[in-house]
Design an enzyme around this catalytic site. Structure first.
Site, PDB file in Angstrom:
ATOM      1  N   ARG A   1     -17.719   1.742  48.399  1.00 37.54           N
ATOM      2  CA  ARG A   1     -17.485   0.481  49.099  1.00 37.54           C
ATOM      3  C   ARG A   1     -17.919   0.603  50.549  1.00 37.54           C
ATOM      4  O   ARG A   1     -17.712   1.632  51.183  1.00 37.54           O
ATOM      5  CB  ARG A   1     -15.990   0.127  49.065  1.00 37.54           C
ATOM      6  CG  ARG A   1     -15.692  -1.220  49.732  1.00 37.54           C
ATOM      7  CD  ARG A   1     -14.198  -1.396  49.987  1.00 37.54           C
ATOM      8  NE  ARG A   1     -13.652  -0.401  50.898  1.00 37.54           N
ATOM      9  CZ  ARG A   1     -13.797  -0.425  52.225  1.00 37.54           C
ATOM     10  NH1 ARG A   1     -14.485  -1.383  52.807  1.00 37.54           N
ATOM     11  NH2 ARG A   1     -13.256   0.516  52.974  1.00 37.54           N
ATOM     12  N   VAL A   2     -18.555  -0.451  51.038  1.00 40.04           N
ATOM     13  CA  VAL A   2     -18.806  -0.610  52.464  1.00 40.04           C
ATOM     14  C   VAL A   2     -18.240  -1.958  52.861  1.00 40.04           C
ATOM     15  O   VAL A   2     -18.013  -2.819  52.023  1.00 40.04           O
ATOM     16  CB  VAL A   2     -20.311  -0.512  52.828  1.00 40.04           C
ATOM     17  CG1 VAL A   2     -20.825   0.912  52.623  1.00 40.04           C
ATOM     18  CG2 VAL A   2     -21.138  -1.507  52.042  1.00 40.04           C
ATOM     19  N   SER A   3     -18.006  -2.135  54.155  1.00 39.98           N
ATOM     20  CA  SER A   3     -17.303  -3.334  54.617  1.00 39.98           C
ATOM     21  C   SER A   3     -18.191  -4.557  54.801  1.00 39.98           C
ATOM     22  O   SER A   3     -17.726  -5.679  54.659  1.00 39.98           O
ATOM     23  CB  SER A   3     -16.600  -3.040  55.943  1.00 39.98           C
ATOM     24  OG  SER A   3     -15.657  -2.019  55.753  1.00 39.98           O
ATOM     25  N   THR A   4     -19.450  -4.362  55.142  1.00 40.37           N
ATOM     26  CA  THR A   4     -20.294  -5.516  55.454  1.00 40.37           C
ATOM     27  C   THR A   4     -21.594  -5.481  54.660  1.00 40.37           C
ATOM     28  O   THR A   4     -22.024  -4.425  54.184  1.00 40.37           O
ATOM     29  CB  THR A   4     -20.637  -5.570  56.959  1.00 40.37           C
ATOM     30  OG1 THR A   4     -21.379  -4.392  57.306  1.00 40.37           O
ATOM     31  CG2 THR A   4     -19.387  -5.659  57.815  1.00 40.37           C
TER      32      THR A   4
ATOM     33  N   GLN B   1     -24.417  -2.936  55.620  1.00 41.28           N
ATOM     34  CA  GLN B   1     -24.208  -1.500  55.469  1.00 41.28           C
ATOM     35  C   GLN B   1     -24.778  -1.024  54.137  1.00 41.28           C
ATOM     36  O   GLN B   1     -24.946  -1.801  53.201  1.00 41.28           O
ATOM     37  CB  GLN B   1     -22.719  -1.162  55.557  1.00 41.28           C
ATOM     38  CG  GLN B   1     -22.145  -1.350  56.944  1.00 41.28           C
ATOM     39  CD  GLN B   1     -20.647  -1.083  56.983  1.00 41.28           C
ATOM     40  OE1 GLN B   1     -19.908  -1.564  56.141  1.00 41.28           O
ATOM     41  NE2 GLN B   1     -20.229  -0.325  57.967  1.00 41.28           N
TER      42      GLN B   1
END
Length: 183
Positions: A8-11, A14
């Site tokens: 998982r990445v936040s944005t 990314q």
């Protein structure tokens, strides 16, 4: 027994590649990934899918604990749900697993540290914004999506989901722009 990786990445801007590479090298036969905030569990469909399909002796693997979440309670709830299904949970960096006796204790402490780190980041950010405002130099965040382009596509009757795809943004961003006062 399956090793299932979660990245998982936040944005949206990314990259997931490094996490996926590490999970693949660790022997994860299935890897699910998403671009979503880790501050809360809602809206993370891939994580929900993994948990729904965990079977006894499966193992959920993440590269770092903050990839699973930034809220201690959410992290511990995910771990608890894995255990309820007879599955295990493993973090690669630092290597901690619920297969070991000390795993739960270490994961609880790491979860608390991740949450505390998130609070510190938000506080430093808020302090920086307040300083910039007091100096009259705060402009707010930069727009990442062209408001004019969203309105143009909407006027051309392009569906919201297609606008979001074309502009590489979320549907929520499109809805926000369409909901702003015009003028």
């Amino acid at each position: 027994m399956a090793r299932i990786g979660y990245a998982r990445v936040s944005t949206l801007d990314q990259d997931l590649e490094l996490q996926v590479t590490k999970l693949t090298a660790e022997g994860c036969s299935i890897i699910r990934s998403e671009k979503a905030s880790g501050s809360k569990r809602e809206g993370r469909a891939e994580l929900a899918t993994i948990i729904d399909f965990l079977r006894p002796n499966d193992e959920l693997v993440v590269t770092r604990l903050d990839r699973l979440g930034r809220d201690t309670r959410d992290v511990l709830n995910v771990i608890h749900e894995c255990e309820q299904r007879g599955a295990f949970f493993t973090v690669l960096d630092p290597h901690v697993s619920t297969r070991g006796e000390m795993g739960h204790l270490v994961l609880t402490v790491l979860g608390m540290v991740a949450q505390m780190e998130r609070r510190f980041i938000k506080e430093r950010q808020r302090e920086g914004i307040e300083r910039a405002k007091s100096k009259g130099i705060y402009q707010g965040g930069k727009r990442r999506v062209s408001r004019a382009r969203v309105l143009e596509l909407a006027a051309a009757k392009v569906p919201v989901s297609q606008i979001a795809d074309k502009l590489s943004c979320s549907r929520m961003q499109v809805y926000r722009i369409l909901g702003e006062p015009q003028g």
